[in-house]
Design an enzyme around this catalytic site. Structure first.
Site, mmCIF file in Angstrom:
data_model
loop_
_atom_site.group_PDB
_atom_site.id
_atom_site.type_symbol
_atom_site.label_atom_id
_atom_site.label_comp_id
_atom_site.label_asym_id
_atom_site.label_seq_id
_atom_site.Cartn_x
_atom_site.Cartn_y
_atom_site.Cartn_z
ATOM 1 N N HIS A 7 0.836 -1.207 0.000
ATOM 2 C CA HIS A 7 0.000 0.000 0.000
ATOM 3 C C HIS A 7 0.873 1.261 0.000
ATOM 4 O O HIS A 7 0.732 2.129 -0.867
ATOM 5 C CB HIS A 7 -0.915 -0.014 1.235
ATOM 6 C CG HIS A 7 -1.835 1.159 1.345
ATOM 7 N ND1 HIS A 7 -3.142 1.123 0.913
ATOM 8 C CD2 HIS A 7 -1.646 2.410 1.830
ATOM 9 C CE1 HIS A 7 -3.712 2.299 1.130
ATOM 10 N NE2 HIS A 7 -2.824 3.106 1.690
ATOM 11 N N GLU A 8 1.789 1.321 0.955
ATOM 12 C CA GLU A 8 2.666 2.502 1.028
ATOM 13 C C GLU A 8 3.578 2.573 -0.189
ATOM 14 O O GLU A 8 3.916 3.660 -0.664
ATOM 15 C CB GLU A 8 3.477 2.506 2.327
ATOM 16 C CG GLU A 8 2.645 2.493 3.607
ATOM 17 C CD GLU A 8 1.608 3.614 3.702
ATOM 18 O OE1 GLU A 8 1.810 4.664 3.055
ATOM 19 O OE2 GLU A 8 0.585 3.428 4.402
ATOM 20 N N HIS A 67 1.832 4.470 -2.866
ATOM 21 C CA HIS A 67 1.979 5.918 -2.659
ATOM 22 C C HIS A 67 3.367 6.377 -3.113
ATOM 23 O O HIS A 67 3.521 7.415 -3.755
ATOM 24 C CB HIS A 67 1.839 6.260 -1.169
ATOM 25 C CG HIS A 67 0.427 6.271 -0.658
ATOM 26 N ND1 HIS A 67 -0.556 7.054 -1.205
ATOM 27 C CD2 HIS A 67 -0.157 5.602 0.387
ATOM 28 C CE1 HIS A 67 -1.698 6.877 -0.526
ATOM 29 N NE2 HIS A 67 -1.482 5.995 0.443
#
Lengths: 497, 497
Positions: free
Chosen positions: A262-263, A266
């Site tokens: 997820h990170e 980003h």
């Protein structure tokens, strides 16, 4: 040699983004490395630097440069920078300085009161702070102005261009579809067994697997790093220094694996912004929602997909404890996609997650519109949780008090999570017209996907507003159907109904 | 509510020290954690923030505050802050801005040319840059002004109050004593065997021992941390965030052990400055030399002493490879105190180290005075090395090109290393009047020593000038006898002559 106005404008923006890089590094450091006793001093330093940024953003000299430059023919980079700087100037100067200072103090007090209230399960002690925060945010919204709904003015901070009208055109549909999907899942003949995933998984091995996956995602470790923290985040200090943090739970590898991916999503966004935008306010993601579309695309649409595990289960097993040799791919895949309504947003599965957001969106919109009162929040929260998810908090600490957002005065923020998810589904649909995503994932080579995202989204930074990115990529506006059909198809398959 | 001039003065200083904390963190990060590709951008950010510090230090408004406040009765803290700020203002504004900009460019070019020249053993290619640097430093010295020797003006940057006259009254004596001591050592009947120390020593174990020793030194890990780097340093970001870095050589544990203790000595100084000095220019060590006295006190006077190893050899062995069980304490102690003239300063033992400094001091003083020319440096360097240490570089890369200092234009800096060593010997002597140091070391409890140093030195930060610290602590000025007799006694014991 005297500088032109344009040079002076760039130089002022460079100063601003230098302060922001310093602030970013200090924030990263405080959450990963900094010694505890240095925090008080550091907070003051952060205060000083944030004040400097604020001074630049609201300075008369900046306004003069903008006025002088904005009607001259210029590059896209200059035009967009002028727009962002002017918008920030206008919105920031609309709030009287004394009011803003009071608000910052309130925020900081409210956050510590919230932490205590959550700890002691005592909403009443937090209620007056929340009431004040709502009051301030209503005032801000009136100062900023809006066309239709007062809440639109707050939404603008996170998702400029998106309005209540647009949200209300899609969110109820998402809510209803997911609620009914959830009922079918509950009664489905096949239920995954998440117990197969549990048990000790050494941190060091989780770390190695996390690194491996980030590399496969084309995350550039020469322009970033991976560290451990309590609340994972990714942060772009500059386009060549974008850091990922994660959290290792030795009893449940899912926290680190899906959290890192997820990170990483980003981080890929921030690493692939056009370097020509460096030192301008354009050198970051365009909105919370588009950012979230990137993290959720990688976390859900890729890393929770069947083709992903068809290839990567072997890789995973090479780092995992030996017991995973006994767990067939199918059982593993189903288990990491278990749907189970729960009370805590950040622990929610991908299907129930948007329902948590609906609860928050509906309540905060009503608060800001003055339709409900803060003191009724706990009760309303619990009713909505029961109605949408079929679960009811036994106490406010696992209900209305769970998130920090409202304590920080962040109203208008929550919808971005659901928007990002819808964007991601729309983006996936668009990508499928050009790339055989399943085949690419199975081949374990994400280069093509990453390049597509960079070409269509990442490179622009803040050059395009969120809805214009969405339109350019998908040829349409906000459309919840893609998310609904993605979830419907996927979970019909897994739960066989 | 309008602020008083004093409040405005403190607020400006707080801004300055906030920028400095940010710069410090960025520097630490670049040398320990930052990804390689982000360096270019980071350097620009550092440039912007350094420029902001420079602007404050030379601002008219600061000068106005100083003029208004300096003749009013005030606290010691205010008086000392005014003095430091005024001195910085005066010295900095004496250099014309354009000249300083040219010099910064020259420095940066010279440093990269130096790195190449060292790599290629090519002094000639670096010579013109060094000539320019000397020229600029002579001009700076003339602008700053001096009473007796032009070099005094440069010394002032690192050791305010110390002059050529004072150095020349002690350095030759040190040089001659050490040179003759060295001759006796060469012919001594007993020679240590450093081979016993060599061999693989896993990094992780060295790290654990380093942490253990830092803790024993009363280094506060809640107000600091230990990391790995290429060129070890300690850095105080604020009084509660003082970080140590070290380097692990798996073939030679001495690098990490003595290096960590050395940096730990610097760190103890910064950790124990009076917190009331925070956010003023007083919240750091008073000079290079006093700082070095703290690091060398711990590294040499404590960690290379017999009582230290009498207690800590067992601790060391609990982390060290098993072969150390076979090495008697006496052999170990002698080996870590081996004296061996060598070419490279940073690898020198504690006895020959000051001789390396003498070579540099004599040459740079002569350069600045115009007594010698840059082109003759290599030859002069080699002659002095031969004469003082009995070794002659075969090439300039292990001779005159070895240190970065001159390439950075840092003339007047080297003497601080030898001064710090003399200070440390004088401080040890003074401490002995109050504390049985040997017993304390043997007991493995350094609290009393640390408290003594804090009470007499650390707490003051920049409240006192170096020679006033020295006088207050020892009751006298610079005196080389303590260093000479410390080294004579110690090495007569070890080498039995």
């Amino acid at each position: 040699m005297s500088l032109s106005t344009e040079q002076k404008f760039w130089s002022l923006l460079k100063e601003q983004s230098s302060f922001q890089e310093a602030i970013g590094l200090m924030a990263w450091d405080m959450r990963t490395k900094a010694p505890s006793k240095g925090m008080d001093n550091r907070s003051e330093v952060l205060g000083v630097l944030s004040q400097k940024v604020h001074e630049i953003q609201t300075s008369d000299v900046l306004k003069e440069y903008i006025e002088e430059l904005k009607n001259k023919p210029s590059s896209n980079r200059l035009t967009a920078s002028l727009q962002v700087a002017e918008e920030t100037y206008d919105r920031t100067t609309k709030i009287p300085a004394s009011m803003y200072r009071e608000y910052v103090t309130l925020q900081s007090r409210a956050e510590s009161r919230w932490a205590e209230a959550k700890e002691n399960n005592d909403f009443k002690s937090f209620q007056p702070y929340l009431e004040e925060l709502v009051k301030y945010n209503r005032e801000f919204a009136n100062l900023w102005g809006y066309e239709q709904h007062i809440y639109d003015a707050l939404l603008y901070n996170y998702e400029p261009g998106v309005t209540v009208e647009q949200l209300d055109a899609v969110f109820p549909k998402v809510r209803e579809s997911l609620t009914s999907l959830l009922n079918e899942i509950k009664n489905a003949p096949v239920q995954p067994d998440p117990e197969v995933l549990k048990g000790h998984f050494p941190k060091q091995q989780q770390e190695k697997f996390s690194e491996e996956i980030l590399k496969r995602m084309s995350y550039d470790f020469e322009a970033g790093r991976l560290d451990e923290t309590i609340h994972p985040f990714a942060i772009g200090l500059n386009v060549n220094d974008v850091r990922v943090t994660t959290k290792y739970d030795e009893k449940d590898f899912r926290t680190a694996v899906f959290g890192t991916i997820h990170e990483g999503g980003h981080a890929l966004y921030e690493q692939n912004i056009d370097p020509n935008l460096s030192f301008t306010p354009l050198a970051t993601g365009t909105s919370m929602g588009i950012h979230e579309s990137q993290s959720l695309f990688w976390e859900n649409f890729i890393a929770r997909s069947r083709p992903f595990w068809e290839t990567h289960y072997e890789v995973f097993r090479s780092y995992a404890p030996r017991r995973f040799e006994q767990i067939p791919l199918e059982d593993f895949f189903r288990a990491v996609n278990e749907v189970k309504p729960s009370l805590i947003r950040i622990e929610a599965d991908e299907l129930t997650y948007p329902l948590h957001i609906m609860v928050r969106y509906e309540l905060e919109k009503a608060l800001i519109q003055g339709d409900i009162e803060v003191k009724h929040l706990p009760e309303l929260w619990n009713e909505k949780m029961h109605s949408y998810l079929g679960v009811t908090p036994r106490k406010d600490s696992e209900g209305v008090l769970q998130d920090i957002h409202w304590a920080g005065g962040d109203f208008g923020y929550f919808p971005s999570y659901a928007l990002g998810y819808m964007y991601a589904a729309q983006i996936q649909h668009a990508m499928k017209q050009e790339i055989d995503i399943d085949e690419t994932i199975k081949a374990g080579d994400f280069h093509q996907i990453k390049q597509w995202l960079t070409k269509n989204i990442h490179q622009y930074g803040k050059m395009k507003k969120p809805l214009s990115i969405l339109n350019d990529v998908t040829g349409e506006g906000l459309n919840a159907d893609y998310l609904i059909s993605y979830l419907t198809d996927k979970y019909r398959g897994i739960y066989q109904f």
